[in-house]
Design a protein around this motif. Structure first.
Motif, PDB file in Angstrom:
ATOM      1  N   GLN A   1       0.814  -1.233   0.000  1.00 37.69           N
ATOM      2  CA  GLN A   1       0.000   0.000   0.000  1.00 37.69           C
ATOM      3  C   GLN A   1       0.841   1.273   0.000  1.00 37.69           C
ATOM      4  O   GLN A   1       0.475   2.261  -0.633  1.00 37.69           O
TER       5      GLN A   1
ATOM      6  N   LEU B   1       0.363   4.333  -2.588  1.00 34.78           N
ATOM      7  CA  LEU B   1       0.040   5.646  -2.036  1.00 34.78           C
ATOM      8  C   LEU B   1       0.982   6.707  -2.611  1.00 34.78           C
ATOM      9  O   LEU B   1       0.549   7.773  -3.055  1.00 34.78           O
ATOM     10  N   ARG B   2       2.293   6.379  -2.618  1.00 35.61           N
ATOM     11  CA  ARG B   2       3.283   7.313  -3.175  1.00 35.61           C
ATOM     12  C   ARG B   2       3.001   7.581  -4.652  1.00 35.61           C
ATOM     13  O   ARG B   2       3.040   8.720  -5.117  1.00 35.61           O
TER      14      ARG B   2
ATOM     15  N   LYS C   1      -0.138   9.849  -5.029  1.00 39.15           N
ATOM     16  CA  LYS C   1       0.112  11.229  -4.589  1.00 39.15           C
ATOM     17  C   LYS C   1       1.035  11.957  -5.566  1.00 39.15           C
ATOM     18  O   LYS C   1       0.839  13.143  -5.861  1.00 39.15           O
TER      19      LYS C   1
ATOM     20  N   ILE D   1      -6.285   9.592   0.652  1.00 38.50           N
ATOM     21  CA  ILE D   1      -6.619   8.404  -0.152  1.00 38.50           C
ATOM     22  C   ILE D   1      -7.035   7.250   0.755  1.00 38.50           C
ATOM     23  O   ILE D   1      -6.374   6.967   1.750  1.00 38.50           O
TER      24      ILE D   1
ATOM     25  N   PHE E   1      -7.913   3.151   0.859  1.00 40.39           N
ATOM     26  CA  PHE E   1      -7.862   1.875   0.140  1.00 40.39           C
ATOM     27  C   PHE E   1      -9.011   0.997   0.613  1.00 40.39           C
ATOM     28  O   PHE E   1      -9.201   0.802   1.815  1.00 40.39           O
TER      29      PHE E   1
END
Length: 323
Positions: A279, A283-284, A287, A301, A303
């Motif tokens: 994750q 996420l990185r 973004k 965000i 998930f």
């Protein structure tokens, strides 16, 4: 934390734009000083034009002075907006005071509509019963107003295109500039051609210009206050692009992009992932894409494990993109 992200981004935008400005200042401080100088100059000119309009009997000068009054208030609101917008966030106002400048722009536009109604009403009466006008006084004051406006407009030039605050102030001054041009033309027409009707007629033309800028400002500030998607962004396109940010993303939905204040963009979204996905990596990726492609300074965000938990509240009916 959220607020810090949003603002570091907004400040970056400001700094970039101001690199083109005359004093090469960065951030809000530069626009604050400019707005204050503009406010003082406009106030001085408005007093001169109002006095000149009363002495000479010119409605075009009074219309321009009236417009400058709204203008001076606009510049004052914009100055206070820039001053307050820099205040840090607190527990009650988690986004800080950035919205004050958008509210200032909105109120500003509304005051313009009232002003136009007054000028047009007065002008129509004057067209039917012309008043004598001292064209010499009128010409001198109108020319002075024109010079002051050119100076103020150059001062405010080169602001961040997303800055509704300074944009609003510039629109006002541009309207003023056109108003002063109209007053100069009316003075010349009265002086050389003895066309007394040129004065109220040109004051009506100035009103139409004011109306156009006011409508544009009302629309832009209203859109931000309604949490509208920033101009030039297409949500469907963003959702599709985010799906490609990482091969393990199976679906993207609940995407919202909005602005707290001009230039500081925020986003929230839900993403569905393959089981066992890293994750942090996704996420990185998300973004980074939001920041680089659409200048979103802060994104939240979520998930979803399997089906979206919001489906109970009718999430399925919302927009959804899955591979």
């Amino acid at each position: 934390m959220a607020h810090h992200h949003a603002h570091s981004h907004a400040d970056h935008g400001h700094g970039h734009a101001h690199a083109h400005a005359h004093d090469h200042s960065h951030g809000a401080g530069g626009s604050e000083r400019k707005l204050l100088i503009a406010f003082v100059l406009t106030t001085l000119m408005l007093v001169a034009e109002a006095a000149g309009g009363l002495v000479s009997g010119s409605l075009a000068l009074l219309a321009d002075a009236g417009h400058m009054l709204v203008d001076a208030l606009a510049l004052l609101l914009a100055f206070l907006g820039a001053r307050f917008a820099a205040r840090p966030a607190d527990a009650r106002r988690t986004y800080g005071y950035g919205r004050i400048e958008v509210l200032a722009g909105f109120v500003n536009a509304l005051t313009q509509f009232a002003l136009v109604a007054f000028i047009v009403f007065e002008a129509v009466q004057r067209l039917f019963s012309p008043q004598p006008i001292l064209s010499g006084v009128m010409l001198a004051v109108a020319s002075l107003g024109l010079l002051a406006n050119v100076f103020v407009l150059r001062l405010l030039h080169g602001h961040d295109p997303d800055d509704v605050n300074v944009a609003g102030a510039s629109l006002h001054v541009l309207g003023d500039l056109l108003g002063s041009v109209a007053a100069v033309l009316a003075a010349l027409a009265v002086r050389w051609l003895d066309w007394t009707w040129a004065d109220p007629l040109l004051s009506i033309l100035v009103s139409l210009l004011i109306l156009r800028s006011a409508w544009s400002l009302l629309r832009r500030s209203g859109h931000i206050l309604l949490e509208g998607t920033p101009d030039g962004l297409d949500l469907t396109e963003i959702e599709k692009a985010l799906l490609t940010a990482d091969p393990d993303i199976t679906g993207v939905h609940h995407v919202h992009v909005w602005q707290v204040t001009a230039g500081s963009r925020m986003a929230t979204l839900h993403a569905e992932l393959q089981p066992g996905t890293d994750q942090a990596r996704v996420l990185r990726a998300l973004k980074t894409m939001l920041s680089e492609r659409w200048r979103v300074g802060h994104a939240t965000i979520q998930f979803d494990p399997g089906r979206c938990p919001d489906e109970l509240e009718g999430c399925g009916k919302g927009r959804s993109h899955a591979r």
